[in-house]
Motif scaffolding. Structure first.
Motif, PDB file in Angstrom:
ATOM      1  N   UNK A 133      43.198  34.261  46.930  1.00 13.60           N
ATOM      2  CA  UNK A 133      43.866  34.026  45.659  1.00 13.60           C
ATOM      3  C   UNK A 133      44.256  35.336  44.999  1.00 13.60           C
ATOM      4  N   UNK A 134      45.474  35.372  44.475  1.00 12.35           N
ATOM      5  CA  UNK A 134      45.917  36.482  43.632  1.00 12.35           C
ATOM      6  C   UNK A 134      46.321  35.939  42.265  1.00 12.35           C
ATOM      7  N   UNK A 135      45.678  34.846  41.895  1.00  9.85           N
ATOM      8  CA  UNK A 135      46.017  34.134  40.664  1.00  9.85           C
ATOM      9  C   UNK A 135      45.909  35.052  39.455  1.00  9.85           C
ATOM     10  N   UNK A 136      47.041  35.327  38.809  1.00 14.19           N
ATOM     11  CA  UNK A 136      47.145  36.052  37.545  1.00 14.19           C
ATOM     12  C   UNK A 136      46.600  37.479  37.616  1.00 14.19           C
ATOM     13  N   UNK A 137      46.551  38.068  38.791  1.00 15.48           N
ATOM     14  CA  UNK A 137      46.053  39.437  38.898  1.00 15.48           C
ATOM     15  C   UNK A 137      46.975  40.449  38.216  1.00 15.48           C
ATOM     16  N   UNK A 138      48.238  40.090  38.051  1.00 15.10           N
ATOM     17  CA  UNK A 138      49.192  41.014  37.435  1.00 15.10           C
ATOM     18  C   UNK A 138      49.466  40.668  35.973  1.00 15.10           C
ATOM     19  N   UNK A 139      48.611  39.833  35.370  1.00 18.12           N
ATOM     20  CA  UNK A 139      48.826  39.403  33.991  1.00 18.12           C
ATOM     21  C   UNK A 139      47.727  39.916  33.068  1.00 18.12           C
ATOM     22  N   UNK A 140      48.053  40.022  31.801  1.00 20.01           N
ATOM     23  CA  UNK A 140      47.081  40.392  30.772  1.00 20.01           C
ATOM     24  C   UNK A 140      46.445  39.121  30.231  1.00 20.01           C
ATOM     25  N   UNK A 161      26.761  37.879  49.476  1.00 19.83           N
ATOM     26  CA  UNK A 161      25.486  37.250  49.146  1.00 19.83           C
ATOM     27  C   UNK A 161      25.552  36.179  48.085  1.00 19.83           C
ATOM     28  N   UNK A 162      26.717  36.036  47.420  1.00 24.43           N
ATOM     29  CA  UNK A 162      26.844  34.994  46.398  1.00 24.43           C
ATOM     30  C   UNK A 162      26.967  33.631  47.075  1.00 24.43           C
ATOM     31  N   UNK A 163      26.160  32.684  46.633  1.00 18.76           N
ATOM     32  CA  UNK A 163      26.170  31.349  47.223  1.00 18.76           C
ATOM     33  C   UNK A 163      26.589  30.253  46.251  1.00 18.76           C
ATOM     34  N   UNK A 164      26.602  30.567  44.954  1.00 16.26           N
ATOM     35  CA  UNK A 164      26.952  29.534  43.975  1.00 16.26           C
ATOM     36  C   UNK A 164      27.402  30.175  42.675  1.00 16.26           C
ATOM     37  N   UNK A 165      28.232  29.434  41.940  1.00 19.42           N
ATOM     38  CA  UNK A 165      28.682  29.825  40.615  1.00 19.42           C
ATOM     39  C   UNK A 165      28.230  28.736  39.649  1.00 19.42           C
ATOM     40  N   UNK A 166      27.464  29.123  38.641  1.00 20.97           N
ATOM     41  CA  UNK A 166      26.973  28.182  37.635  1.00 20.97           C
ATOM     42  C   UNK A 166      27.734  28.421  36.344  1.00 20.97           C
ATOM     43  N   UNK A 167      28.247  27.346  35.778  1.00 23.70           N
ATOM     44  CA  UNK A 167      28.972  27.439  34.510  1.00 23.70           C
ATOM     45  C   UNK A 167      28.331  26.466  33.528  1.00 23.70           C
ATOM     46  N   UNK A 168      27.668  27.004  32.511  1.00 27.20           N
ATOM     47  CA  UNK A 168      27.123  26.161  31.455  1.00 27.20           C
ATOM     48  C   UNK A 168      28.258  25.845  30.492  1.00 27.20           C
ATOM     49  N   UNK A 169      28.606  24.577  30.375  1.00 26.52           N
ATOM     50  CA  UNK A 169      29.843  24.222  29.680  1.00 26.52           C
ATOM     51  C   UNK A 169      29.657  23.023  28.760  1.00 26.52           C
ATOM     52  N   UNK A 170      30.329  23.083  27.625  1.00 32.65           N
ATOM     53  CA  UNK A 170      30.353  21.966  26.684  1.00 32.65           C
ATOM     54  C   UNK A 170      31.587  21.099  26.917  1.00 32.65           C
ATOM     55  N   UNK A 171      32.745  21.732  27.024  1.00 35.24           N
ATOM     56  CA  UNK A 171      34.012  20.988  27.098  1.00 35.24           C
ATOM     57  C   UNK A 171      34.558  20.846  28.513  1.00 35.24           C
ATOM     58  N   UNK A 172      34.148  21.754  29.432  1.00 39.94           N
ATOM     59  CA  UNK A 172      34.709  21.757  30.777  1.00 39.94           C
ATOM     60  C   UNK A 172      35.865  22.715  30.950  1.00 39.94           C
ATOM     61  N   UNK A 173      36.237  23.441  29.899  1.00 43.37           N
ATOM     62  CA  UNK A 173      37.388  24.339  29.990  1.00 43.37           C
ATOM     63  C   UNK A 173      37.129  25.521  30.924  1.00 43.37           C
ATOM     64  N   UNK A 174      35.936  26.092  30.870  1.00 43.73           N
ATOM     65  CA  UNK A 174      35.662  27.248  31.723  1.00 43.73           C
ATOM     66  C   UNK A 174      35.686  26.889  33.208  1.00 43.73           C
ATOM     67  N   UNK A 175      35.033  25.812  33.651  1.00 47.39           N
ATOM     68  CA  UNK A 175      35.174  25.457  35.069  1.00 47.39           C
ATOM     69  C   UNK A 175      36.611  25.108  35.462  1.00 47.39           C
ATOM     70  N   UNK A 176      37.391  24.581  34.522  1.00 46.29           N
ATOM     71  CA  UNK A 176      38.814  24.328  34.815  1.00 46.29           C
ATOM     72  C   UNK A 176      39.525  25.633  35.128  1.00 46.29           C
ATOM     73  N   UNK A 177      39.296  26.644  34.298  1.00 43.81           N
ATOM     74  CA  UNK A 177      39.908  27.948  34.534  1.00 43.81           C
ATOM     75  C   UNK A 177      39.429  28.544  35.853  1.00 43.81           C
ATOM     76  N   UNK A 178      38.142  28.425  36.132  1.00 46.30           N
ATOM     77  CA  UNK A 178      37.591  28.949  37.385  1.00 46.30           C
ATOM     78  C   UNK A 178      38.239  28.290  38.598  1.00 46.30           C
ATOM     79  N   UNK A 179      38.461  27.000  38.507  1.00 45.65           N
ATOM     80  CA  UNK A 179      38.960  26.258  39.660  1.00 45.65           C
ATOM     81  C   UNK A 179      40.399  26.596  40.017  1.00 45.65           C
ATOM     82  N   UNK A 180      41.089  27.352  39.175  1.00 50.01           N
ATOM     83  CA  UNK A 180      42.453  27.767  39.503  1.00 50.01           C
ATOM     84  C   UNK A 180      42.458  28.874  40.550  1.00 50.01           C
TER      85      UNK A 180
END
Length: 267
Positions: A133-140, A161-180
């Motif tokens: 992924x090069x998603x938004x690498x050239x954006x501010x 060595x990373x095996x998982x990403x944990x996102x503590x979320x109330x609305x779900x917006x952060x995992x949405x952004x991550x999933x892009x």
């Protein structure tokens, strides 16, 4: 409630600004290839599908690809090679979900169809193209939660060595952004809200985990989240886990990223 816009008219895809406007006004969009193909013609459909998926990901919205994905399995127990390629290509393009219609609503082999589609999806997700992924690498970036979410994904994809990403979320917006951002690593969205858990299940690579954050002391959240993954046999001693969170109970406030090692004292 979230809105899923079904894109099936030629006017919706003829103008880039109109398409972007529809995507931005929606929680997710569906590439409704049946009616859309009638409107714009079969020859144009493949390119338009890829453009819709690409724009939805750039604009941080979920996208569903639908219609005749495994049409022959209405009457046959195995998909054609063309159908296998169709599903796999949608996955490689970055779709969040693929959708069945008559295959499971009225077909003779609904279970076999779901099993076959699942095999194809899992196979496509193993391909290197699904992990780059090069998603938004050239954006501010202009928002702190967005910066943390995307930084976490790039760190996870490049740190050994990373095996998982944990996102503590109330609305779900952060995992949405991550999933892009494409990744072979699972994103676990820990939330106390059933509505949020249901919402994030649509996002590519995101797995909802019920987690009563309001009943846990803030200093213990990271350790308890990792313990939850260990109890599910999702991570093991020595694995690295990325954790993002914000102030307890606040929506849109993700401002912290930590990298912890399973087995160490986690704070």
């Amino acid at each position: 409630a979230g809105l899923v816009a079904k894109i099936e008219r030629a006017e919706a895809v003829a103008d880039a600004q109109v398409l972007d406007g529809i995507i931005l006004a929606s929680e997710a969009v569906m590439v409704a290839r049946g009616d859309l193909g009638v409107e714009i013609g079969d020859a144009e459909l493949v390119g338009v599908q890829k453009r819709i998926i690409e724009r939805a990901r750039v604009l941080n919205r979920a996208v569903i690809t639908a219609t005749q994905m495994m049409e022959t399995m209405i009457t046959q127990s195995l998909p054609t090679r063309a159908e296998v390629f169709d599903v796999a290509n949608a996955v490689l393009d970055g779709t969040d979900a693929v959708m069945l219609s008559a295959e499971t609503a009225a077909g003779s082999y609904p279970v076999e169809t779901v099993e076959a589609m699942s095999r194809v999806i899992l196979g496509a997700e193993k391909h290197p193209l699904a992990h780059r992924s090069k998603h938004r690498m050239d954006q501010v970036f202009h928002k702190i939660d967005e910066t943390i979410a995307l930084s976490a994904m790039y760190a996870a994809n490049h740190l050994e060595g990373v095996k998982a990403i944990v996102c503590l979320t109330e609305s779900g917006d952060t995992p949405r952004l991550m999933s892009r951002i494409r990744s072979h690593l699972p994103i676990y969205a820990f939330s106390r809200h059933p509505r949020t858990q249901s919402r994030v299940a649509l996002f590519r690579g995101v797995n909802p985990v019920p987690f009563e954050t309001d009943r846990i002391a803030e200093a213990e959240l990271n350790a308890r989240a990792v313990k939850e993954l260990m109890q599910r046999n999702l991570v093991f001693e020595g694995d690295l886990v990325l954790i993002t969170k914000g102030d307890a109970g606040a929506q849109g406030g993700t401002d912290t990223l930590r990298i912890v090692r399973v087995g160490d004292v986690i704070q």
